[in-house]
Design an enzyme around this catalytic site. Structure first.
Site, PDB file in Angstrom:
ATOM      1  CB  SER A 151      -0.927  -0.209   1.060  1.00  0.00           C
ATOM      2  OG  SER A 151       0.065   0.258   2.367  1.00  0.00           O
TER       3      SER A 151
ATOM      4  CG  ASP B  42      -4.085  -2.770  -1.683  1.00  0.00           C
ATOM      5  OD1 ASP B  42      -4.776  -2.885  -2.341  1.00  0.00           O
ATOM      6  OD2 ASP B  42      -4.123  -2.809  -0.114  1.00  0.00           O
TER       7      ASP B  42
ATOM      8  N   GLY C 106     -10.554  -3.494   7.292  1.00  0.00           N
ATOM      9  CA  GLY C 106     -10.351  -3.504   8.875  1.00  0.00           C
ATOM     10  C   GLY C 106     -10.969  -4.588   9.489  1.00  0.00           C
TER      11      GLY C 106
HETATM   12  P1  13P Z   1      -8.971  -6.373   4.949  1.00  0.00           P
HETATM   13  O1  13P Z   1      -8.643  -5.181   5.984  1.00  0.00           O
HETATM   14  O2  13P Z   1     -10.086  -7.219   5.404  1.00  0.00           O
HETATM   15  O3  13P Z   1      -7.765  -7.321   5.314  1.00  0.00           O
HETATM   16  O4  13P Z   1      -8.799  -5.862   3.586  1.00  0.00           O
HETATM   17  C1  13P Z   1      -7.394  -5.719   2.867  1.00  0.00           C
HETATM   18  C2  13P Z   1      -7.371  -5.172   1.743  1.00  0.00           C
HETATM   19  O5  13P Z   1      -8.592  -4.872   0.835  1.00  0.00           O
HETATM   20  C3  13P Z   1      -6.290  -4.464   1.084  1.00  0.00           C
HETATM   21  O6  13P Z   1      -6.436  -3.993  -0.058  1.00  0.00           O
HETATM   22  O1  G3H Z   2      -6.588  -1.674   2.155  1.00  0.00           O
HETATM   23  C1  G3H Z   2      -5.944  -1.156   3.163  1.00  0.00           C
HETATM   24  C2  G3H Z   2      -4.782  -2.063   3.462  1.00  0.00           C
HETATM   25  O2  G3H Z   2      -5.301  -2.878   4.418  1.00  0.00           O
HETATM   26  C3  G3H Z   2      -3.772  -1.304   3.570  1.00  0.00           C
HETATM   27  O3  G3H Z   2      -3.555  -0.553   4.920  1.00  0.00           O
HETATM   28  O4  G3H Z   2      -2.972   1.683   4.136  1.00  0.00           O
HETATM   29  O5  G3H Z   2      -2.914   0.944   6.451  1.00  0.00           O
HETATM   30  O6  G3H Z   2      -1.410  -0.122   4.671  1.00  0.00           O
HETATM   31  P1  G3H Z   2      -2.523   0.519   4.963  1.00  0.00           P
HETATM   32 ZN    ZN Z   3      -8.274  -3.051  -0.146  1.00  0.00          ZN
END
Ligand code: 13P
Ligand code: G3H
Ligand code: ZN
Length: 312
Positions: free
Chosen positions: A50, A83, A182
């Protein structure tokens, strides 16, 4: 095997009625836990980074760690994915910097603006041999710094998906069918239920096209109980029932995103470790079982939820 795109992974997953796990990575132990499980189970895997992970660990460190994981696990395909990219510049930087897949998440913009930005990223990515995931619809939960309250999410409108995919040229599409980001996905007392009708309507209009599910952690209650037992406080943490994810994987869903369950596995393990060893202070002592907890959790997902073991 070198780091690959998701193209062939998704074609096989679609045809085979399973999904590939996309696990968020932030440090060495997480990358090792995930790829050790995938390597032993001969499963394809997507490691995703991310914007927050990149800010935390640094682009170069993460790319080099993923390259090391690919070298250590030569028998499985590994994709390196951005991501929730939120701008052309961020996507470009990852495309130029060794990623094989990027997500441009313009789902909070208007339909037209989402198309325009996604198309721009697709053109650049495809010119560089990189694939693109896009998103239509809005999930509830927390993404980077953006919070969307449960009830304010917007399910994907199936009547829009064909035009979106045709006009943008994206390679996969994340849709909103009731998952959320989350560890608090549903109000306690409510029955979690994904909108399989929306999924089926979308996939009917996009035959053979890979669908992605974000926010797909199950929030295992044994992790939550362990966290609460050893000094944490996570009342009401609830995720997506695993049997619903399994069902989605049998349909057109080819990529299932999991981050929160990794965080829970590590946190439960580390809290327990400190409670039982209050005098220990060497990070290797508590990160070793935490890494093993990630590996066990990922192995369970690969076998019992995604069904991608032996598909490498
Ligand atoms: P979760 O918070 O359900 O693990 O989702 C992760 C996600 O979608 C990352 O893009
Ligand atoms: O969708 C979000 C992912 O869980 C990544 O989370 O932005 O805290 O790294 P983050
Ligand atoms: Zn996501």
């Amino acid at each position: 095997m070198a780091i690959v795109t998701t193209k062939e992974m998704f074609q096989k997953a679609y045809a085979g009625g399973y999904a590939v796990g996309a696990f968020n990575v932030n440090n060495m132990e997480i990358i090792q836990g995930i790829t050790e499980a995938a390597g032993e189970l001969k499963a394809p895997v997507i490691l995703q980074v991310s914007k927050g992970a990149r800010a935390y660990a640094n682009h170069t460190y993460l790319v080099k760690l993923v390259e090391a994981a690919a070298q250590e696990n030569p028998d499985i395909p590994i994709a390196l994915h951005l991501d929730h990219g939120d701008s052309f510049e961020l996507c470009k930087s990852c495309i130029d910097g060794g990623f094989t897949s990027v997500m441009i998440d313009a789902s909070s913009k208007s339909f037209e603006d989402n198309i325009a930005l996604t198309k721009k990223v697709v053109e650049y990515a495809h010119d560089h041999g990189v694939v693109v995931e896009a998103e239509l619809g809005t999930l509830a939960g927390v993404e980077d710094e953006v919070v969307v309250e449960a009830g304010n999410e917007m399910f994907t409108r199936p009547e829009e998906v064909e035009e979106f995919v045709t006009k943008t040229g994206c390679d996969s599409l994340a849709i909103a069918i009731g998952t959320s980001h989350g560890a608090y996905k549903f109000k306690p007392g409510t029955k979690p239920q994904l909108r399989f009708d929306v999924l089926e309507e979308c996939s009917k209009r996009l035959p053979g096209f890979p669908i992605v599910l974000h926010g797909a952690s199950s929030v295992p209650q044994d992790f939550v109980a362990e966290i609460n037992q050893f000094g944490g406080s996570m009342p009401g943490a609830i995720g997506i029932p695993e049997e619903q994810l399994r069902h989605a994987a049998e349909l057109a869903v080819c990529k299932i995103n999991i981050d929160s369950d990794i965080r829970l596995a590590m946190t439960a393990s580390i809290r327990k470790y400190f409670a039982e060893h209050p005098d220990h202070f060497d990070p290797r002592q508590y990160l070793k079982p935490a890494r093993a907890a990630v590996k066990a959790m990922v192995a369970h997902k690969i076998v019992d939820v995604l069904g991608c073991n032996g598909k490498a």
